[in-house]
Design a protein around this motif. Structure first.
Motif, PDB file in Angstrom:
ATOM      1  N   ALA A 277       1.721   7.041  -6.545  1.00 24.21           N
ATOM      2  CA  ALA A 277       0.645   7.962  -6.880  1.00 24.21           C
ATOM      3  C   ALA A 277       0.942   9.388  -6.414  1.00 24.21           C
ATOM      4  O   ALA A 277       0.188  10.307  -6.704  1.00 24.21           O
ATOM      5  N   GLY A 278       2.045   9.576  -5.651  1.00 23.36           N
ATOM      6  CA  GLY A 278       2.419  10.908  -5.195  1.00 23.36           C
ATOM      7  C   GLY A 278       1.907  11.260  -3.816  1.00 23.36           C
ATOM      8  O   GLY A 278       1.934  12.412  -3.414  1.00 23.36           O
ATOM      9  N   PHE A 279       1.459  10.277  -3.064  1.00 25.24           N
ATOM     10  CA  PHE A 279       0.958  10.511  -1.712  1.00 25.24           C
ATOM     11  C   PHE A 279       1.966   9.938  -0.730  1.00 25.24           C
ATOM     12  O   PHE A 279       2.127   8.732  -0.614  1.00 25.24           O
ATOM     13  N   PHE A 280       2.670  10.807  -0.010  1.00 26.77           N
ATOM     14  CA  PHE A 280       3.704  10.368   0.907  1.00 26.77           C
ATOM     15  C   PHE A 280       3.197  10.514   2.333  1.00 26.77           C
ATOM     16  O   PHE A 280       2.835  11.600   2.767  1.00 26.77           O
ATOM     17  N   THR A 281       3.163   9.409   3.056  1.00 25.24           N
ATOM     18  CA  THR A 281       2.750   9.439   4.457  1.00 25.24           C
ATOM     19  C   THR A 281       3.564   8.424   5.236  1.00 25.24           C
ATOM     20  O   THR A 281       4.001   7.410   4.689  1.00 25.24           O
ATOM     21  N   VAL A 282       3.771   8.715   6.496  1.00 24.68           N
ATOM     22  CA  VAL A 282       4.455   7.784   7.376  1.00 24.68           C
ATOM     23  C   VAL A 282       3.537   7.326   8.501  1.00 24.68           C
ATOM     24  O   VAL A 282       3.940   6.535   9.337  1.00 24.68           O
TER      25      VAL A 282
ATOM     26  N   THR B  69       0.833  -1.205   0.000  1.00 25.12           N
ATOM     27  CA  THR B  69       0.000   0.000   0.000  1.00 25.12           C
ATOM     28  C   THR B  69       0.867   1.255   0.000  1.00 25.12           C
ATOM     29  O   THR B  69       0.593   2.199  -0.750  1.00 25.12           O
ATOM     30  N   MET B  70       1.920   1.260   0.826  1.00 20.91           N
ATOM     31  CA  MET B  70       2.808   2.428   0.861  1.00 20.91           C
ATOM     32  C   MET B  70       3.487   2.637  -0.483  1.00 20.91           C
ATOM     33  O   MET B  70       3.634   3.779  -0.937  1.00 20.91           O
TER      34      MET B  70
ATOM     35  N   ILE C 126      -3.060   5.618   8.688  1.00 18.65           N
ATOM     36  CA  ILE C 126      -3.592   5.992   7.375  1.00 18.65           C
ATOM     37  C   ILE C 126      -3.318   4.889   6.368  1.00 18.65           C
ATOM     38  O   ILE C 126      -4.194   4.509   5.592  1.00 18.65           O
ATOM     39  N   VAL C 127      -2.096   4.350   6.390  1.00 16.39           N
ATOM     40  CA  VAL C 127      -1.740   3.275   5.463  1.00 16.39           C
ATOM     41  C   VAL C 127      -2.619   2.053   5.714  1.00 16.39           C
ATOM     42  O   VAL C 127      -3.136   1.439   4.776  1.00 16.39           O
TER      43      VAL C 127
END
Length: 166
Positions: free
Chosen positions: A82-87, A75-76, A91-92
């Protein structure tokens, strides 16, 4: 203090030191109240403001223990492409569970299309062999494009076979 008008030169460090000395003197009675008392620190849980906040908190707590079929690393990677960066792992995990639900809905719809198609073929042919008389629960189904295409169309995805397969 110099009340007779004398000028006193005080450096900022001396001023700060004298200010902390007076604060320490004021705080001492509170610190000496009872250091040996058996009063435990109580953990206070924050109460959500609304029922929606409570539901969201409960969902996030449940997601911590749940392992989705789609791994978080996959998923990450898809999110990064797709340009969506999260840590944030919550959310992941939420996106992983949502993707799993989406895929299972499509697979379930394709299964229903397959069952409908095979039932219609059996009734229209007029005869059935001993193999077709199995209990419908014992029958094995195969995911085919002719079942998958209408299931995807129900979810707003248009899929066509390439020209060389037609």
């Amino acid at each position: 203090m110099a009340s007779d008008g004398e000028d006193i030169n005080v450096t900022p460090a001396e001023s700060l030191a004298s200010a902390t000395d007076t604060e320490d003197e004021e705080m001492e009675p509170q610190l000496l109240s009872d250091p040996d008392s058996d009063v435990e620190d109580l953990e206070v849980e924050e109460v959500p403001a609304t029922a929606e906040d409570a539901d969201m908190d409960e969902l996030l707590r449940q997601l911590e223990d749940y392992t989705p079929t789609i791994p978080d690393a996959l998923t990450m990677n898809a999110l990064k492409m797709a340009g969506f960066f999260t840590v944030d792992p919550q959310i992941v995990r939420l996106i992983s569970v949502s993707a799993q639900k989406f895929i299972s809905d499509i697979a379930n719809d394709a299964l229903q299309h397959c069952k409908t198609r095979t039932t219609n073929i059996q009734h229209s042919s007029g005869h059935s062999s001993s193999k077709d008389k199995k209990n419908p629960k014992d029958r094995k189904y195969t995911l085919a494009m002719e079942d998958l295409v209408p299931a995807l169309a129900d979810h707003g995805i248009t899929m066509r076979k390439p020209q060389y397969f037609v």
